[in-house]
Design an enzyme around this catalytic site. Sequence first.
Site, PDB file in Angstrom:
ATOM      1  N   LYS A 111      23.604  75.417  12.048  1.00 57.91           N
ATOM      2  CA  LYS A 111      24.488  75.114  13.182  1.00 57.91           C
ATOM      3  C   LYS A 111      23.942  75.720  14.463  1.00 57.91           C
ATOM      4  O   LYS A 111      23.674  76.930  14.531  1.00 57.91           O
ATOM      5  CB  LYS A 111      25.885  75.679  12.901  1.00 57.91           C
ATOM      6  CG  LYS A 111      26.886  75.482  14.031  1.00 57.91           C
ATOM      7  CD  LYS A 111      27.256  74.005  14.231  1.00 57.91           C
ATOM      8  CE  LYS A 111      28.066  73.803  15.498  1.00 57.91           C
ATOM      9  NZ  LYS A 111      29.439  73.428  15.258  1.00 57.91           N
ATOM     10  N   HIS A 154      26.615  71.855  18.404  1.00 57.39           N
ATOM     11  CA  HIS A 154      27.731  71.897  19.349  1.00 57.39           C
ATOM     12  C   HIS A 154      27.150  71.482  20.698  1.00 57.39           C
ATOM     13  O   HIS A 154      26.457  72.264  21.346  1.00 57.39           O
ATOM     14  CB  HIS A 154      28.353  73.289  19.415  1.00 57.39           C
ATOM     15  CG  HIS A 154      29.555  73.322  20.319  1.00 57.39           C
ATOM     16  ND1 HIS A 154      30.845  73.456  19.861  1.00 57.39           N
ATOM     17  CD2 HIS A 154      29.659  73.186  21.675  1.00 57.39           C
ATOM     18  CE1 HIS A 154      31.685  73.406  20.888  1.00 57.39           C
ATOM     19  NE2 HIS A 154      30.992  73.245  21.989  1.00 57.39           N
ATOM     20  N   ASN A 187      30.794  80.319  12.137  1.00 57.13           N
ATOM     21  CA  ASN A 187      31.105  81.173  13.304  1.00 57.13           C
ATOM     22  C   ASN A 187      32.164  82.226  12.972  1.00 57.13           C
ATOM     23  O   ASN A 187      33.190  82.343  13.640  1.00 57.13           O
ATOM     24  CB  ASN A 187      31.522  80.325  14.524  1.00 57.13           C
ATOM     25  CG  ASN A 187      32.792  79.514  14.308  1.00 57.13           C
ATOM     26  OD1 ASN A 187      33.136  79.164  13.177  1.00 57.13           O
ATOM     27  ND2 ASN A 187      33.482  79.209  15.394  1.00 57.13           N
ATOM     28  N   HIS A 206      36.357  74.666   9.844  1.00 56.76           N
ATOM     29  CA  HIS A 206      36.451  76.124   9.998  1.00 56.76           C
ATOM     30  C   HIS A 206      37.455  76.657   8.987  1.00 56.76           C
ATOM     31  O   HIS A 206      38.630  76.284   9.022  1.00 56.76           O
ATOM     32  CB  HIS A 206      36.920  76.492  11.411  1.00 56.76           C
ATOM     33  CG  HIS A 206      35.964  76.050  12.467  1.00 56.76           C
ATOM     34  ND1 HIS A 206      34.941  76.843  12.930  1.00 56.76           N
ATOM     35  CD2 HIS A 206      35.861  74.876  13.132  1.00 56.76           C
ATOM     36  CE1 HIS A 206      34.248  76.188  13.841  1.00 56.76           C
ATOM     37  NE2 HIS A 206      34.782  74.985  13.985  1.00 56.76           N
ATOM     38  N   HIS A 226      32.864  68.891   8.997  1.00 54.09           N
ATOM     39  CA  HIS A 226      32.895  69.980  10.005  1.00 54.09           C
ATOM     40  C   HIS A 226      34.235  70.698   9.865  1.00 54.09           C
ATOM     41  O   HIS A 226      35.268  70.186  10.290  1.00 54.09           O
ATOM     42  CB  HIS A 226      32.745  69.416  11.412  1.00 54.09           C
ATOM     43  CG  HIS A 226      32.718  70.458  12.488  1.00 54.09           C
ATOM     44  ND1 HIS A 226      31.763  70.471  13.479  1.00 54.09           N
ATOM     45  CD2 HIS A 226      33.511  71.526  12.741  1.00 54.09           C
ATOM     46  CE1 HIS A 226      31.984  71.501  14.274  1.00 54.09           C
ATOM     47  NE2 HIS A 226      33.056  72.149  13.849  1.00 54.09           N
ATOM     48  N   ASP A 238      36.824  69.375  12.365  1.00 52.58           N
ATOM     49  CA  ASP A 238      36.837  70.564  13.231  1.00 52.58           C
ATOM     50  C   ASP A 238      38.192  71.266  13.157  1.00 52.58           C
ATOM     51  O   ASP A 238      38.623  71.894  14.122  1.00 52.58           O
ATOM     52  CB  ASP A 238      36.482  70.210  14.680  1.00 52.58           C
ATOM     53  CG  ASP A 238      36.012  71.428  15.470  1.00 52.58           C
ATOM     54  OD1 ASP A 238      35.732  72.479  14.858  1.00 52.58           O
ATOM     55  OD2 ASP A 238      35.948  71.323  16.713  1.00 52.58           O
ATOM     56  N   HIS A 275      43.949  78.921  14.387  1.00 56.07           N
ATOM     57  CA  HIS A 275      44.196  80.173  15.114  1.00 56.07           C
ATOM     58  C   HIS A 275      45.682  80.458  14.982  1.00 56.07           C
ATOM     59  O   HIS A 275      46.487  79.517  15.002  1.00 56.07           O
ATOM     60  CB  HIS A 275      43.862  80.033  16.609  1.00 56.07           C
ATOM     61  CG  HIS A 275      42.409  79.817  16.896  1.00 56.07           C
ATOM     62  ND1 HIS A 275      41.500  80.847  16.950  1.00 56.07           N
ATOM     63  CD2 HIS A 275      41.717  78.688  17.146  1.00 56.07           C
ATOM     64  CE1 HIS A 275      40.301  80.355  17.218  1.00 56.07           C
ATOM     65  NE2 HIS A 275      40.400  79.045  17.348  1.00 56.07           N
ATOM     66  N   HIS A 327      31.532  66.736  16.616  1.00 56.60           N
ATOM     67  CA  HIS A 327      32.765  66.493  17.373  1.00 56.60           C
ATOM     68  C   HIS A 327      32.519  65.851  18.739  1.00 56.60           C
ATOM     69  O   HIS A 327      32.836  66.417  19.776  1.00 56.60           O
ATOM     70  CB  HIS A 327      33.606  67.770  17.530  1.00 56.60           C
ATOM     71  CG  HIS A 327      32.854  69.025  17.862  1.00 56.60           C
ATOM     72  ND1 HIS A 327      31.956  69.109  18.897  1.00 56.60           N
ATOM     73  CD2 HIS A 327      32.883  70.242  17.289  1.00 56.60           C
ATOM     74  CE1 HIS A 327      31.479  70.331  18.941  1.00 56.60           C
ATOM     75  NE2 HIS A 327      32.010  71.049  17.975  1.00 56.60           N
TER      76      HIS A 327
HETATM   77  O1  DOR Z   1      38.077  74.023  19.392  1.00 58.87           O
HETATM   78  C1  DOR Z   1      37.194  74.612  18.793  1.00 58.87           C
HETATM   79  N1  DOR Z   1      37.469  75.613  17.933  1.00 58.87           N
HETATM   80  N2  DOR Z   1      35.926  74.248  19.011  1.00 58.87           N
HETATM   81  C2  DOR Z   1      34.897  74.938  18.492  1.00 58.87           C
HETATM   82  O2  DOR Z   1      33.779  74.581  18.760  1.00 58.87           O
HETATM   83  C3  DOR Z   1      35.142  76.154  17.684  1.00 58.87           C
HETATM   84  C4  DOR Z   1      36.457  76.134  17.073  1.00 58.87           C
HETATM   85  C5  DOR Z   1      36.886  77.486  16.513  1.00 58.87           C
HETATM   86  O3  DOR Z   1      36.088  78.118  15.805  1.00 58.87           O
HETATM   87  O4  DOR Z   1      38.009  77.884  16.746  1.00 58.87           O
HETATM   88 ZN    ZN Z   2      33.992  73.481  15.098  1.00 63.18          ZN
END
Ligand code: DOR
Ligand code: ZN
Length: 343
Positions: A99, A136, A41, A15, A13, A247, A251, A174
């Site tokens: 997903k 999720h 996403n 990103h 998992h 996960d 950011h 998660h």
């Molecule tokens: O903390 C998270 N960040 N949980 C998620 O489900 C998405 C992820 C994100 O894409 O930033």
């Molecule tokens: Zn995630």
Amino acid sequence: MTSLTLARPDDWHLHLRDGAMLRAVLPWTVRDFARAIIMPNLVPPVVTGAQAAAYRDRILAAVPDGAQFEPLMTLYLTEDTDPDDVAAAHASGLVKAVKLYPAGATTNSASGVTNFDKVRPTLERMADIGLPLCVHGEVTDADIDIFDREAVFIDRVLDPIRRNTPGLRVVMEHITTSDAVAYARAQDDSLGATITTHHLVINRNHILAGGIKPHYYCLPVAKREVHRLALRDAATSGAPRFFLGTDSAPHTDANKLLPCGCAGCFTAPNTLPILAHVFEAEGALDRLEAFTSRNGPVFYGLPVNTDTVTLTKSPPNLPTHIDTEDGPVTVFDPGFALEWRVS
Ligand code: DOR
Ligand code: ZN
């Protein structure tokens, strides 16, 4: 023990984002992991097989020269998803999972599912062809306390979907509660559950006690200590049901440190040193490989990696943040000194 060799881990998992952020974060995953399930996403989300193929090409173009990495692509389930497109993307080998985001549950989930009846044809097709659904697992109802949203989701949404769709393979993504651990333990091997690095380390006090810590805010939000202990027990048990999905969700600091900051912990650079610490503390270093490298491939019907990584007991030299063209991204701070490095 001062050295530990594992079949090369996979991240079930992850990103990676796109563009400059993708280029900045991907090398950290490629260093330690052979494959990863790539979350869809993006904005706009990766909904169709054609979009997943194009995203895979952008990821492969960002893999550092000489490195090996296999992105395992997913499709973002919407109420308009075409079951034939999903089946074709699976048959071609492109897509390894679909997903499910409940609409509004988390970052970039606005295109997710509100009416679960509308996605039944797709879920039924996935059960027929053996394509897993990654879930999720949080309800989004405003009247459900955010700390209860995972447990309520299991009763109201997940269990009914599984009963209505026999044969559907499901990954509870998660997981953060003892309720989810108990549910997963009670099911057959059509169900898997990923556990993140950070949920093995922090509870809700880490976010809220002694000042608010935006870098510990993620979704599902970390719960009480009793839940963290249940997750540690599950992850270190070696049980095939449980495997690593970091996960890791980068950011920029600018987007984390806002009056309404983003959810996500960036753990790609230091996940393996943190996990070695956690498993050693639990007297379970001999079960680390099951969690990072064996249980996930078995669930997904893929071979375990034949190459290896070696962890040695020596403090790693890892950054506290990485620089991206969009600004710095803070690396998850486990709050203890790391003692294991990937050599
Ligand atoms: O903390 C998270 N960040 N949980 C998620 O489900 C998405 C992820 C994100 O894409 O930033
Ligand atoms: Zn995630």
